[in-house]
Design an enzyme around this catalytic site. Structure first.
Site, PDB file in Angstrom:
ATOM      1  N   TYR A  99      -8.220  14.533  -4.484  1.00  0.00           N
ATOM      2  CA  TYR A  99      -9.639  14.151  -4.438  1.00  0.00           C
ATOM      3  C   TYR A  99     -10.308  14.447  -5.779  1.00  0.00           C
ATOM      4  O   TYR A  99     -11.036  13.603  -6.321  1.00  0.00           O
ATOM      5  CB  TYR A  99     -10.331  14.914  -3.307  1.00  0.00           C
ATOM      6  CG  TYR A  99     -11.758  14.517  -3.069  1.00  0.00           C
ATOM      7  CD1 TYR A  99     -12.066  13.357  -2.365  1.00  0.00           C
ATOM      8  CD2 TYR A  99     -12.810  15.296  -3.532  1.00  0.00           C
ATOM      9  CE1 TYR A  99     -13.384  12.981  -2.130  1.00  0.00           C
ATOM     10  CE2 TYR A  99     -14.124  14.938  -3.303  1.00  0.00           C
ATOM     11  CZ  TYR A  99     -14.407  13.783  -2.603  1.00  0.00           C
ATOM     12  OH  TYR A  99     -15.715  13.421  -2.376  1.00  0.00           O
TER      13      TYR A  99
ATOM     14  N   LYS B 125     -11.964  11.634  -8.281  1.00  0.00           N
ATOM     15  CA  LYS B 125     -13.388  11.619  -8.627  1.00  0.00           C
ATOM     16  C   LYS B 125     -13.605  11.833 -10.126  1.00  0.00           C
ATOM     17  O   LYS B 125     -14.549  11.281 -10.710  1.00  0.00           O
ATOM     18  CB  LYS B 125     -14.136  12.669  -7.812  1.00  0.00           C
ATOM     19  CG  LYS B 125     -14.203  12.343  -6.323  1.00  0.00           C
ATOM     20  CD  LYS B 125     -14.897  11.010  -6.050  1.00  0.00           C
ATOM     21  CE  LYS B 125     -15.076  10.758  -4.558  1.00  0.00           C
ATOM     22  NZ  LYS B 125     -15.810   9.505  -4.270  1.00  0.00           N
TER      23      LYS B 125
END
Length: 253
Positions: A155, A159
């Site tokens: 993640y 991002k």
């Protein structure tokens, strides 16, 4: 300055959480909506809410990792409305596992949805915006792009990539009238986060203790920054990511 009446906004991940809140806010500001996610049932429900506000809503189910489905959703939007003025690139997912235990297929799925999906949708919508000579793209980033989150390596990587896609597209397209910015929430009370808090009893307490405001965000608290970036109020801003994080990234603790 914040006028969006008659604008056309496409929102991915519009069926729930932050995407739903931003979609409703755009509708309240007068924008017509193109609603995208993998769940038609969720989108139909949101579309009813949008139409009740007196604006139009097009339901366009779409898996953002599939370039063909992405283009089909964009084509449907152009066929229906003739333009796309705003893109909210919100669809996302995560997994919570120690880095040494993450299978390659799970790593790839997070990257595909959170990073490649953002690129594919920004590229497809961006082509239309470049033809128009105007548009605002808002990529939903995260505090995880700036600070490492334990058990969330894929993640965080995705991002961080989103932030660089934002900067890269902003620089490439600035002279042709297309602005590209990001909005980075901290932990927000969404179904995605609820799944984590349900699995880990002390998780919410630890997040609150780390956050200067001592609470998680509510999805509707992302709305102000989104409307600002979508509208002419931010007409000289591009390549930036606004942190909406309750002080998380400012906190050196």
């Amino acid at each position: 300055m914040f006028e969006l009446t008659g604008k056309i906004s496409l929102v991915t991940g519009a069926g729930r959480g932050i995407g739903h809140s931003i979609a409703m806010a755009l509708a309240e500001a007068g924008s017509h909506l193109v609603l995208c996610s993998r769940s038609r049932d969720e989108l139909e429900s949101v579309a009813q809410e949008v139409r009740a506000l007196g604006v139009k809503a097009l339901v366009a189910p779409c898996d953002v990792t599939d370039a063909g489905q992405v283009q089909a959703a964009v084509d449907a939007a152009i066929s229906e409305f003739g333009a796309i003025d705003v893109l909210i690139n919100n669809a996302g997912m995560t997994i919570k596992k120690p880095a040494e235990e993450v299978p390659l297929d799970e790593w790839q799925k997070v990257i595909d949805v959170n990073l490649t999906g953002v690129f594919l949708m920004a590229q497809a919508v961006g082509r239309q915006m470049l033809k128009q000579g105007h548009g605002s793209i808002i990529n939903i980033s995260s505090i995880a792009a700036k600070t490492a989150i334990t058990g969330s390596l894929a993640y965080c990587a995705s991002k961080g990539g989103v932030d660089m896609v934002t900067k890269g597209l902003a620089v490439e397209w600035a002279e042709r009238g297309v602005r590209v910015n990001g909005l980075a929430p901290a932990y927000t009370e969404t179904p995605l986060v609820k799944a984590i808090t349900d699995a880990k009893a002390d998780f919410a307490d630890r997040v609150k203790a780390r956050t200067p405001m001592n609470r998680m965000a509510r999805p509707e608290e992302m709305v102000g920054a989104a409307i600002f970036l979508a509208s002419d109020a931010s007409s000289y801003i591009t390549g930036e990511t606004i942190m909406v994080d309750g002080g998380w990234t400012a906190n050196g603790f």
